[in-house]
Design a protein around this motif. Sequence first.
Motif, mmCIF file in Angstrom:
data_model
loop_
_atom_site.group_PDB
_atom_site.id
_atom_site.type_symbol
_atom_site.label_atom_id
_atom_site.label_comp_id
_atom_site.label_asym_id
_atom_site.label_seq_id
_atom_site.Cartn_x
_atom_site.Cartn_y
_atom_site.Cartn_z
ATOM 1 N N ASP A 142 0.815 -1.246 0.157
ATOM 2 C CA ASP A 142 -0.086 0.042 -0.093
ATOM 3 C C ASP A 142 0.993 1.358 -0.044
ATOM 4 O O ASP A 142 0.631 2.117 -0.638
ATOM 5 C CB ASP A 142 -0.942 -0.164 1.398
ATOM 6 N N ALA A 143 1.873 1.134 0.753
ATOM 7 C CA ALA A 143 2.937 2.468 0.734
ATOM 8 C C ALA A 143 3.394 2.634 -0.472
ATOM 9 O O ALA A 143 3.517 3.734 -0.920
ATOM 10 C CB ALA A 143 4.052 2.229 1.830
ATOM 11 N N LEU A 144 3.894 1.470 -1.285
ATOM 12 C CA LEU A 144 4.540 1.813 -2.502
ATOM 13 C C LEU A 144 3.403 1.996 -3.789
ATOM 14 O O LEU A 144 3.742 2.536 -4.767
ATOM 15 C CB LEU A 144 4.971 0.394 -2.996
ATOM 16 N N PHE A 145 2.308 1.669 -3.506
ATOM 17 C CA PHE A 145 1.185 2.261 -4.161
ATOM 18 C C PHE A 145 1.129 3.693 -4.290
ATOM 19 O O PHE A 145 1.217 4.380 -5.185
ATOM 20 C CB PHE A 145 -0.158 1.645 -3.881
ATOM 21 N N GLU A 146 1.155 4.185 -2.951
ATOM 22 C CA GLU A 146 0.926 5.669 -2.951
ATOM 23 C C GLU A 146 2.278 6.456 -3.454
ATOM 24 O O GLU A 146 2.063 7.376 -3.833
ATOM 25 C CB GLU A 146 1.017 6.008 -1.387
ATOM 26 N N TYR A 147 3.396 5.698 -3.154
ATOM 27 C CA TYR A 147 4.513 6.208 -3.623
ATOM 28 C C TYR A 147 4.453 6.387 -5.306
ATOM 29 O O TYR A 147 4.842 7.479 -5.864
ATOM 30 C CB TYR A 147 5.873 5.411 -3.766
ATOM 31 N N GLY A 148 3.987 5.360 -6.061
ATOM 32 C CA GLY A 148 3.775 5.367 -7.300
ATOM 33 C C GLY A 148 2.799 6.568 -7.794
ATOM 34 O O GLY A 148 2.896 7.217 -8.550
ATOM 35 N N ARG A 149 1.856 6.589 -7.058
ATOM 36 C CA ARG A 149 0.607 7.611 -7.352
ATOM 37 C C ARG A 149 1.260 9.010 -7.484
ATOM 38 O O ARG A 149 0.990 9.868 -8.227
ATOM 39 C CB ARG A 149 -0.371 7.322 -6.530
ATOM 40 N N LEU A 150 2.087 9.260 -6.247
ATOM 41 C CA LEU A 150 2.549 10.747 -5.945
ATOM 42 C C LEU A 150 3.472 11.067 -7.144
ATOM 43 O O LEU A 150 3.517 12.165 -7.506
ATOM 44 C CB LEU A 150 3.058 10.838 -4.657
ATOM 45 N N ILE A 151 4.317 9.908 -7.601
ATOM 46 C CA ILE A 151 5.363 10.525 -8.488
ATOM 47 C C ILE A 151 4.640 10.666 -9.930
ATOM 48 O O ILE A 151 5.343 11.307 -10.721
ATOM 49 C CB ILE A 151 6.750 9.662 -8.360
ATOM 50 N N GLY A 152 3.880 10.040 -10.080
ATOM 51 C CA GLY A 152 3.117 9.868 -11.241
ATOM 52 C C GLY A 152 2.090 11.136 -11.435
ATOM 53 O O GLY A 152 2.588 12.003 -12.476
ATOM 54 N N ILE A 153 1.649 11.687 -10.411
ATOM 55 C CA ILE A 153 1.009 12.899 -10.452
ATOM 56 C C ILE A 153 2.212 13.970 -10.723
ATOM 57 O O ILE A 153 2.061 14.970 -11.553
ATOM 58 C CB ILE A 153 0.275 13.282 -9.320
ATOM 59 N N ALA A 154 3.163 14.014 -9.979
ATOM 60 C CA ALA A 154 4.319 14.875 -10.263
ATOM 61 C C ALA A 154 4.892 15.005 -11.689
ATOM 62 O O ALA A 154 5.188 16.137 -12.161
ATOM 63 C CB ALA A 154 5.373 14.736 -9.133
ATOM 64 N N PHE A 155 4.929 13.691 -12.133
ATOM 65 C CA PHE A 155 5.428 13.621 -13.593
ATOM 66 C C PHE A 155 4.471 14.345 -14.196
ATOM 67 O O PHE A 155 4.978 15.345 -15.268
ATOM 68 C CB PHE A 155 5.517 11.992 -14.091
ATOM 69 N N GLN A 156 3.107 14.176 -14.236
ATOM 70 C CA GLN A 156 2.290 15.203 -15.277
ATOM 71 C C GLN A 156 2.273 16.625 -14.939
ATOM 72 O O GLN A 156 2.216 17.335 -16.114
ATOM 73 C CB GLN A 156 0.883 14.600 -14.915
ATOM 74 N N ILE A 157 2.347 17.015 -13.726
ATOM 75 C CA ILE A 157 2.364 18.380 -13.410
ATOM 76 C C ILE A 157 3.782 19.060 -13.932
ATOM 77 O O ILE A 157 3.876 20.195 -14.722
ATOM 78 C CB ILE A 157 2.448 18.750 -11.919
ATOM 79 N N TYR A 158 4.927 18.262 -13.979
ATOM 80 C CA TYR A 158 6.154 18.857 -14.286
ATOM 81 C C TYR A 158 6.059 18.827 -15.792
ATOM 82 O O TYR A 158 6.757 19.641 -16.506
ATOM 83 C CB TYR A 158 7.281 17.741 -13.827
ATOM 84 N N ASP A 159 5.419 17.803 -16.197
ATOM 85 C CA ASP A 159 5.250 17.861 -17.856
ATOM 86 C C ASP A 159 4.448 19.127 -18.135
ATOM 87 O O ASP A 159 5.042 19.882 -19.539
ATOM 88 C CB ASP A 159 4.295 16.703 -18.232
ATOM 89 N N ASP A 160 3.639 19.881 -17.826
ATOM 90 C CA ASP A 160 3.296 21.002 -17.806
ATOM 91 C C ASP A 160 4.068 22.156 -17.602
ATOM 92 O O ASP A 160 4.110 23.229 -18.660
ATOM 93 C CB ASP A 160 1.631 21.324 -17.233
ATOM 94 N N VAL A 161 4.821 22.029 -16.696
ATOM 95 C CA VAL A 161 6.024 23.102 -16.551
ATOM 96 C C VAL A 161 7.019 23.144 -17.750
ATOM 97 O O VAL A 161 7.279 24.272 -18.174
ATOM 98 C CB VAL A 161 6.832 22.967 -15.375
ATOM 99 N N ILE A 162 7.261 21.878 -18.095
ATOM 100 C CA ILE A 162 8.301 21.704 -19.315
ATOM 101 C C ILE A 162 7.833 22.428 -20.316
ATOM 102 O O ILE A 162 8.604 23.128 -21.181
ATOM 103 C CB ILE A 162 8.637 20.021 -19.620
#
Length: 321
Positions: A197-217
């Motif tokens: 469950d903790a690793l699910f949350e790790y993946g969820r958070l970095i995936g959201i960050a990935f998309q936010i940063y894609d907008d920054v890029i």
Amino acid sequence: MDLIEEIKKRSIHVDNGIEDYLPLTKPLELYKAARYLPDAGGKRLRPSIVILVAEAVGSSLEMVLPAAVAVELVHNFTLVHDDIMDKDDIRRGMPAVHVKWGEAGAILAGDTLYSKAFEILTRAKGDPERILKCIDILSKTCRDICEGQWMDVEFEDRTDVTQEEYLEMIEKKTGVLYAASAQIGAILGGASDEVADALFEYGRLIGIAFQIYDDVIDMITPEEVLGKVRGSDLMEGKKTLIAIHALNNGVELGIFGKGEATTEEINEAVRTLEESGSIEYARDLAVSYIEKGKELLNVMDDSESKDILSAIADYMIKRAY
């Protein structure tokens, strides 16, 4: 650590797995179309996370390789269908599947990738109950991706999209597949529910960050590096976090949703977003998600694989386009 080299070490096995589990068979053109994007490469981040998590919890590549391949095929299935919906003709520097095989052929190729992913996942080794749980996770992930895509399409006709709605949309479109990758690797690797469950949350958070940063890029990267017009999200009127933050704070964006603009107008809009703090706001939120995600890795003992997972999190907000 050379992160790209470490990912390549795992992606070689994924590439071989795709060839083994998704052979070119009859009808040949269907399977050529299905294999087209997977064979074109890609970063292989999601299947690498499956493998790295399994390694980090004390398991092995052999236990989870079918699951890693399944995750990669689901990712490619979404790309095939996204390109049809978005009418994007180029993917990974090549003509999109629907350009080469037509829309009907591309739909069938995407459906083949989707169905083969679940067939391949059943070949994972280990406890049948754990494999069944992973099938359930991946099926729900596909449902979430469809819901996220639907939300994204709906946002095009709305002017009142909130930050909360945007974050929910990118969680479903992007975050959940990273989350499933990490959780499936943990489950098949024999980890406890708490760790999975903790690793699910790790993946969820970095995936959201990935998309936010894609907008920054899209805003901060020179066009010669970006490979497309800078600020295209603004001209298309996309409800990104940057745009939502700016509009909510009364920032005037003359090119927003106009379809086209001069280089001078784009540069002026980007300067306005920088001065208003909207770009920095999005960047800071992405960083906060990455830091929270990395902290969740502490449910596992220290290892080289854990270090690589931490480096992947950092890569999400440090990568070039």
